[in-house]
Design a protein around this motif. Structure first.
Motif, short mmCIF file in Angstrom:
data_model
loop_
_atom_site.label_atom_id
_atom_site.label_comp_id
_atom_site.label_asym_id
_atom_site.label_seq_id
_atom_site.Cartn_x
_atom_site.Cartn_y
_atom_site.Cartn_z
N PHE A 219 0.94 -1.31 0.07
CA PHE A 219 -0.24 0.00 0.26
C PHE A 219 0.84 1.25 -0.05
O PHE A 219 0.17 2.52 -0.16
N PHE A 220 2.33 1.33 0.19
CA PHE A 220 3.01 2.24 -0.21
C PHE A 220 2.70 2.87 -1.69
O PHE A 220 2.77 3.96 -2.02
N LEU A 356 -9.22 8.04 -2.07
CA LEU A 356 -10.19 7.73 -3.24
C LEU A 356 -9.76 6.56 -4.18
O LEU A 356 -10.52 5.63 -4.60
N ILE A 357 -8.33 6.22 -4.09
CA ILE A 357 -8.07 5.04 -4.71
C ILE A 357 -8.69 3.56 -3.90
O ILE A 357 -9.09 2.80 -4.33
N LEU A 358 -8.66 3.81 -2.70
CA LEU A 358 -9.66 2.87 -2.05
C LEU A 358 -10.91 3.16 -1.80
O LEU A 358 -11.54 1.79 -1.80
N ALA A 359 -11.56 4.26 -1.78
CA ALA A 359 -12.85 4.51 -1.28
C ALA A 359 -13.79 4.18 -2.64
O ALA A 359 -14.90 3.72 -2.69
N LEU A 365 -17.97 -1.00 -6.51
CA LEU A 365 -17.99 -2.40 -6.55
C LEU A 365 -18.28 -3.03 -5.48
O LEU A 365 -18.59 -4.46 -5.32
N GLY A 366 -18.17 -2.57 -4.25
CA GLY A 366 -18.41 -3.15 -2.90
C GLY A 366 -17.03 -3.61 -2.47
O GLY A 366 -16.11 -3.80 -3.12
N GLY A 367 -16.90 -3.53 -0.97
CA GLY A 367 -15.79 -3.79 -0.28
C GLY A 367 -15.73 -2.98 1.06
O GLY A 367 -16.32 -2.00 1.23
N LYS A 368 -14.52 -3.03 1.66
CA LYS A 368 -14.35 -2.22 2.75
C LYS A 368 -12.79 -2.14 2.97
O LYS A 368 -12.35 -1.83 4.19
#
Length: 538
Positions: A219-220, A356-359, A365-368
Motif C-alpha cells: 500500500f506504499f 479515493l483509490i481505496l474508497a 464495486l463493494g468492499g471495505k
C-alpha cells in the motif's frame, strides 16, 4: 517548495517561548507513550503471525504439528514465536512467499534480526516498531519545513504526529505500519527536495525510498500514485509545461522505474502466488454498506487527534469527533486559500489520491478496504500537516481562541493515549479484540476446577484456518496450567469422554457437526467471542 502565507509564522523567541516549550513537552510525551506499557495490550492475531514469519515457520507446518487430536499446555505454543532451530533468513522469506505474498519481507527480516538480538518477549517484539516510529518525527519536521519554511509549523506538525493516538497505537504494534509511516513521510520529503533542487543525488535517494516503501508494504503504492499525480499536476499547472517541468517529470518517472526494477524479485513472488494473495485478502471484498464506511472514515481520520471509543453504534462516539472533523476541513480550506499552488497541490494529492483509490472501488464495486484504518496511513501525514499550518497561522493573531483550540487538541490526544495505555485491548486488535476477555473467563474456570483438573479448552483450525493465530495470542494471557485440546479435521470425540464440561473456542462448522453427532451441545459463555461450554445433550 516553501509557501508564502498571509501571516508570518516564524517563531519569535520571546513571545513564543511558552509555545516552543509546550510543543517540546508534547513531543517528549508522545515519545514516552510509545514505550509505556509495551506489553500490556494483548498480542493479537497479526502480531503472532509477524513472529511466526520472522522466526522462519509457516502456518501450515505449525497447523500440521498442533492440530493432531492432542493435548498441549497453552505456554507450549509460544515456541513458534521463537527462532526456528536451524532456520535462516531464507526461511522467513519462504514463509511469506508461500503463505503471505502480499506482505513483502523487509520488516519481517528486521524483526528476525531483532529477535536474534533481544529475544521474542512482547516488550522486545514491540520495541522495534516503537523505535522505528521515532524516525518519523524528524522527518515530519523536515517535510513541514520543506513545505512551509516555518519553524513553528514544523514543530506543530511534529508534535501532532508525536501525540497522535493512531500513530502511538501502531508504534506499539509488532507489524510494519510504523515503518510504513516513516517511509511515507521520508519519501515525500525527498520528492519535494528533488523537485526543488533537481539534482540527481536527491532523485536517487527518492528512488531508493520508493523501493524501501514497496518492500515494506504494497500500500506504499498509494503514496507513490499520489506523488505521481502531484508531479503531473505540478508540470501541467505550476510550471506551465516549461522545460523545467519536463525535466522534473522525466526525472520522477526514471526514479520510479529504477525503484520498480529493484522490486522485481518480489513482483515475481506476487505474480507466481497471486491466487494465494487474493485468497488471503478476500475479507476486504465483503461489502458492509455506506453507513459502515462513513463511520469508519470518521473514526480513522479523527483518531489522529482523538480516540475515545464508546461503542461502534453509540452516537457519542461520533458526536465527540465532529469538532475534529471540522478542524480538518477548515485546515484543508486554509491550505487551499493561503498557500502557494505547489504546497496546496501536494497536501491535497497526499490526502485525497490514496483515499479515493481505496474508497471509490468500495463505493462502486463493494468492499471495505477504505474502512481499514491502517490502510489509510498514506493519507494521514497530509492531514497533520494541514492542521499544523492552520494552527501556526492563527496562534499569533486570534491568540486566545486558537490557544484554546491547540489546548483542546493536545488534551484530547493525551487523554486518548492515556486511556489506551491502560487498556488490555483496543479497536486496532480487530478479530482478536475479545481475546483478553476470553482468557479471563478461561483462567477463572481453571482456577475454580484446579483441584479436579477437569478443565480443558478445545479448538481446531477454524472455518478459515485462522484459529492458530488467536490461540497464540491467548497463550500469552492464559495461566500456565491451562491445557488445550487441539483437534484435527477428523476430530477424535473419545478424548472428550473424561471431561464433564470442557470449553471450546471458535469451533469450525465441521467441529460443531461432530459435537452434534455425538450428542453434545454448545452452551454460550461469551457468544460474541465464540467461547462455549460443551454439554451432553439431554
Amino acid at each position: 517548495m516553501a509557501s508564502t502565507t498571509h501571516q508570518d509564522t516564524s517563531v519569535n523567541s520571546k513571545n513564543s517561548r511558552w509555545l516552543i516549550n509546550l510543543l517540546a513537552i508534547g513531543i517528549l510525551l508522545g515519545i514516552g507513550f510509545r514505550f509505556f506499557e509495551l506489553d500490556r495490550k494483548l498480542y493479537w492475531h497479526d502480531e503472532a503471525y509477524t513472529s511466526i514469519r520472522a522466526a522462519g515457520f509457516t502456518r501450515q507446518e505449525i497447523d500440521d504439528e498442533l492440530f493432531q487430536n492432542r493435548i498441549v499446555p497453552a505456554p507450549e505454543l509460544q515456541k513458534y514465536q521463537r527462532i526456528k532451530p536451524g532456520s535462516t533468513e531464507a526461511d522467513t522469506i519462504r514463509s511469506l512467499a508461500l503463505e503471505d505474498p502480499q506482505h513483502p519481507p523487509l520488516y519481517f527480516l528486521m524483526a528476525r534480526w531483532w529477535m536474534q538480538q533481544f529475544g521474542s518477549s512482547l516488550t522486545a517484539s514491540r520495541s522495534l516498531p516503537a523505535l522505528l516510529s521515532l524516525l518519523s518525527l524528524p522527518l515530519m519536521y523536515a517535510l513541514a519545513q520543506e513545505l512551509f519554511a516555518s519553524n513553528l509549523t514544523a514543530l506543530l506538525a511534529t508534535a501532532l504526529l508525536a501525540l497522535s493516538p493512531f500513530d502511538i497505537l501502531f508504534a506499539q504494534t509488532a507489524r510494519q505500519y510504523s515503518l510504513l509511516t516513516v517511509i511515507v513521510i521520508g519519501s515525500s520529503w525527498l520528492l519535494l527536495r528533488a523537485v526543488r533542487l533537481r539534482d540527481w543525488q536527491n532523485w536517487v535517494s527518492y528512488s531508493l525510498a520508493i523501493a524501501l516503501g514497496f518492500y515494506t508494504h504494497p500500500f506504499f503504492g498509494l503514496t507513490l500514485v499520489g506523488h505521481g499525480v502531484f508531479v503531473i499536476c505540478y508540470w501541467l499547472f505550476v510550471k506551465k509545461i516549461s522545460v523545467e517541468g519536463h525535466v522534473t517529470n522525466s526525472q520522477f518517472f526514471l526514479a520510479v522505474t529504477a525503484a520498480l526494477i529493484l522490486y522485481i524479485p518480489w513482483i515475481y513472488v506476487l505474480a507466481t502466488n497471486l491466487e494465494r494473495a487474493s485468497a488471503t485478502t478476500d475479507w476486504t471484498r465483503v461489502s458492509p454498506g455506506l453507513l459502515y464506511l462513513v463511520k469508519l472514515w470518521t473514526l480513522s481520520f479523527t483518531a489522529l487527534f482523538f480516540d475515545f471509543d464508546f461503542g461502534f453504534d453509540n452516537i457519542w462516539t461520533y458526536v465527540l469527533r465532529l469538532p475534529f472533523l471540522l478542524l480538518i476541513a477548515v485546515a484543508i480550506y486554509q491550505i487551499c486559500r493561503w498557500t502557494r499552488s505547489s504546497t496546496w497541490l501536494f497536501i491535497l494529492t497526499s490526502i485525497f489520491v490514496p483515499f479515493l483509490i481505496l474508497a471509490l472501488p468500495d463505493l462502486i464495486l463493494g468492499g471495505k478496504r477504505s474502512a481499514v484504518s491502517r490502510y489509510l496511513i498514506s493519507c494521514f501525514p497530509g492531514v497533520q500537516l494541514a492542521v499544523a499550518y492552520l494552527l501556526a497561522c492563527y496562534l499569533k493573531t486570534q491568540r486566545r481562541f486558537w490557544q484554546f483550540v491547540l489546548a483542546l487538541v493536545f488534551t484530547a490526544s493525551i487523554a486518548s493515549c492515556t486511556v489506551s495505555a491502560f487498556s488490555d485491548t483496543w479497536w486496532s486488535k480487530d478479530l482478536s479484540y475479545f481475546n483478553a476477555e476470553v482468557a479471563k473467563n478461561i483462567n477463572k474456570e481453571v482456577m475454580a476446577n484446579r483441584s479436579i483438573k477437569d478443565t480443558i479448552v478445545i479448538s481446531d483450525r477454524g472455518n478459515d484456518f485462522t484459529n492458530m493465530g488467536d490461540l497464540l495470542s491467548l497463550s500469552y494471557l492464559l495461566d500456565k496450567d491451562v491445557r488445550l485440546m487441539l483437534l484435527s479435521q477428523s476430530p477424535d470425540m473419545e478424548l472428550l469422554n473424561k471431561y464433564s464440561a470442557p470449553l471450546v473456542f471458535r469451533p469450525s462448522e465441521k467441529l460443531r457437526s461432530a459435537f452434534k453427532r455425538n450428542q453434545r451441545r454448545l452452551e454460550p459463555i461469551l457468544a460474541y467471542a465464540k467461547l462455549f461450554r460443551v454439554r451432553r445433550a439431554s
